[in-house]
Design an enzyme around this catalytic site. Structure first.
Site, short mmCIF file in Angstrom:
data_model
loop_
_atom_site.label_atom_id
_atom_site.label_comp_id
_atom_site.label_asym_id
_atom_site.label_seq_id
_atom_site.Cartn_x
_atom_site.Cartn_y
_atom_site.Cartn_z
N LYS A 153 -32.75 -31.10 -36.96
CA LYS A 153 -33.13 -29.68 -36.88
C LYS A 153 -34.04 -29.34 -35.70
CE LYS A 153 -34.66 -29.97 -41.09
NZ LYS A 153 -35.17 -29.78 -42.44
N ASP A 189 -37.27 -31.80 -49.18
CA ASP A 189 -37.26 -30.41 -49.69
C ASP A 189 -36.22 -30.21 -50.81
OD1 ASP A 189 -35.26 -30.74 -47.82
OD2 ASP A 189 -35.56 -28.83 -46.80
C1 BGC Z 1 -32.62 -33.12 -43.20
C2 BGC Z 1 -32.81 -33.18 -44.70
C3 BGC Z 1 -33.25 -31.84 -45.25
C4 BGC Z 1 -32.29 -30.76 -44.80
C5 BGC Z 1 -32.66 -29.37 -45.30
C6 BGC Z 1 -31.72 -31.95 -42.84
O1 BGC Z 1 -31.65 -31.82 -41.44
O2 BGC Z 1 -32.04 -34.31 -42.71
O3 BGC Z 1 -33.74 -34.19 -45.02
O4 BGC Z 1 -33.28 -31.91 -46.64
O5 BGC Z 1 -32.23 -30.74 -43.39
O6 BGC Z 1 -33.90 -28.99 -44.84
#
Ligand code: BGC
Length: 460
Positions: A153, A189
């Protein structure tokens, strides 16, 4: 209206079924002791062994890092009223230079924000139990030891991958020296969402996020979690389904646009499934499709504006706004410097609907795999369960597409969706509260065993 460039985004229910079958196999691979290290879907044990039973209570601190903001919350869990109350909270922006800086800078920033909050709440003298929602894939060794596998992200802080996040946080706090913390429970989360919804509805055993990123967790039978000792009971598994397809298994459904999004991202080859579904990428997919249609002279009389040519200028929030009405489409197209007519606005709306509908249907395929696995695990002909959900993409889009596809893909499961409010923050507090309850129960059990032994001795 038919546009051949949109065809590759239209996945039939049969195709979704195939996708679901592939994910089922990948989940088994991820759980296996010897297959895990090569698995694209990581299936990470979370060391969360129970969902709330409604008797939890107390005051907690919760930290929440997952997007462009970091939050600290003071949460009170009130048993009598069966509710969790956010006493207060503070938001700290994470500027882009920190998202892409060093780990030390990131954790110093977090520690500073926490310090400010504790000061403002007069909490520095107390050491409240703390939950830390850290929404990235982590290999959890214990509830308070969590190694970051990789950033996702848009984060890419150096020196954090492969390290224990709790240790980095504690070191940053020690560098400051103005306060200390006790134990920290680490939470994804998805887990936070499941746990906070689980306090309201004790049949909630799945957490799903469709926001900046996407992921889900669920309660798995311990006997299937081959990498953790013990056969009894359950453990929550963080699937990290965003990584589905990283081994090439989704090649047949990837479009040329998905491939560009991946190639130009800061983490090419990573989180293939997430890049087709989540908020960080949907807008960019739409932009690339619009560019292509314009180049083919199917839009805007073949004239691309400077804004449309620029990466990430078509924000994901535009998609739901445009789905909401043609008037919004017209406004947004004008803001993007485009000269449009009514047909253009309609085509743009169709593109948005197609991309968001694919996202919803892919999510449904993945969620169906999980609910059906829970059903099969328990040997039930039918399963009734609740999914705690969070994330802007879920909240901002109509969800009938997701629910319709779920109906077809998991016909033996009846699912209730519970939208979580503030789940990833409050949920961290709830994980800590459940851990405390379990510790107390096992202490009481040990004490009563001890007393029985004493009685036994006196009798003999
Ligand atoms: C992460 C997860 C997270 C999800 C939602 C992903 O990019 O790898 O750990 O739960 O985003 O936030």
């Amino acid at each position: 209206m038919q546009l051949k460039h949109l065809e590759p985004f239209r996945l039939s229910l049969e195709k979704l079924k195939e996708v679901s079958t592939r994910l089922r196999k990948d989940m088994i691979r991820g759980l296996g002791k010897h297959t895990h290290h090569r698995a694209a879907v990581k299936m990470l044990p979370t060391f969360v062994r129970a969902t709330p039973d409604g008797t939890e209570k107390g005051d907690f601190l919760a930290l929440d890092l997952g997007g462009t903001n970091f939050r600290v919350l003071h949460v009170r869990v009130m048993e009598e009223e069966q509710k969790m109350v956010k006493m207060d909270s503070q938001l700290c922006a994470i500027p882009q230079e920190i998202m892409l800086g060093t780990g030390e800078q990131l954790f110093d920033h977090i520690a500073a924000c926490l310090s400010e909050f504790l000061d403002s709440q007069n909490l520095k003298g107390q050491t409240l139990p703390m939950g830390f929602t850290f929404s990235f894939p982590c290999e959890q060794k214990e509830i308070d030891k969590s190694i970051l596998i990789r950033w996702t992200k848009g984060f890419n802080c150096s020196g954090v991958e492969g390290e224990d996040v709790v240790k980095l946080l504690k070191e940053a706090i020690h560098r400051r020296g103005d306060y200390d913390i006790s134990s920290v429970a680490m939470v994804n989360d998805t887990v936070g969402t499941m746990m906070s919804c689980g306090y309201r509805d004790q049949t909630c055993e799945i957490g799903m996020i469709i926001g900046t990123g996407t992921n889900a967790c669920y309660m798995e039978e311990m006997k299937n979690v081959k990498r953790v000792e013990g056969e009894d009971g359950q453990m929550c598994i963080n699937t990290e389904w965003g990584g589905f397809g990283d081994d090439g298994s989704l090649e047949d459904i990837l479009t040329e646009f998905d491939k560009v999004v991946d190639r130009t991202s800061i983490n090419p080859g990573v989180h293939t499934f997430e890049k087709m579904i989540s908020g960080m990428y949907l807008g960019e997919i739409v932009r690339l499709v619009l560019m292509k249609l314009t180049e083919k002279k199917l839009l805007f009389k073949g004239e691309v504006s400077e804004a449309l040519r620029t990466k990430e200028t078509f924000e994901t929030k535009f998609i739901s706004m445009i789905e909401d009405g043609l008037e919004n489409a017209k406004k947004i197209l004008t803001e993007l410097g485009l000269t449009w007519d009514l047909v253009d606005a309609r085509v743009v709306r169709l593109v948005c609907e197609t991309i968001s509908s694919r996202s919803a249907r892919l999510c449904a395929a993945a969620l169906a795999t999980i609910v059906d696995r829970i059903r099969a695990n328990r040997g039930l002909p039918h399963l009734k369960t609740t999914v705690g959900v969070d994330g802007t993409v879920y909240k901002k889009h109509p969800n009938d597409e997701l629910q319709k596809a779920m109906h077809f893909l998991a016909p033996d499961c009846k699912i209730k969706f519970l939208v979580s409010e503030d789940g990833s923050g409050k949920g961290a507090a709830m994980v800590t509260a459940v851990a405390q309850r379990l510790a107390l129960q096992s202490r009481l059990l040990e004490e009563s065993d001890g007393e029985e032994d004493e009685e036994e001795k006196v009798r003999s």
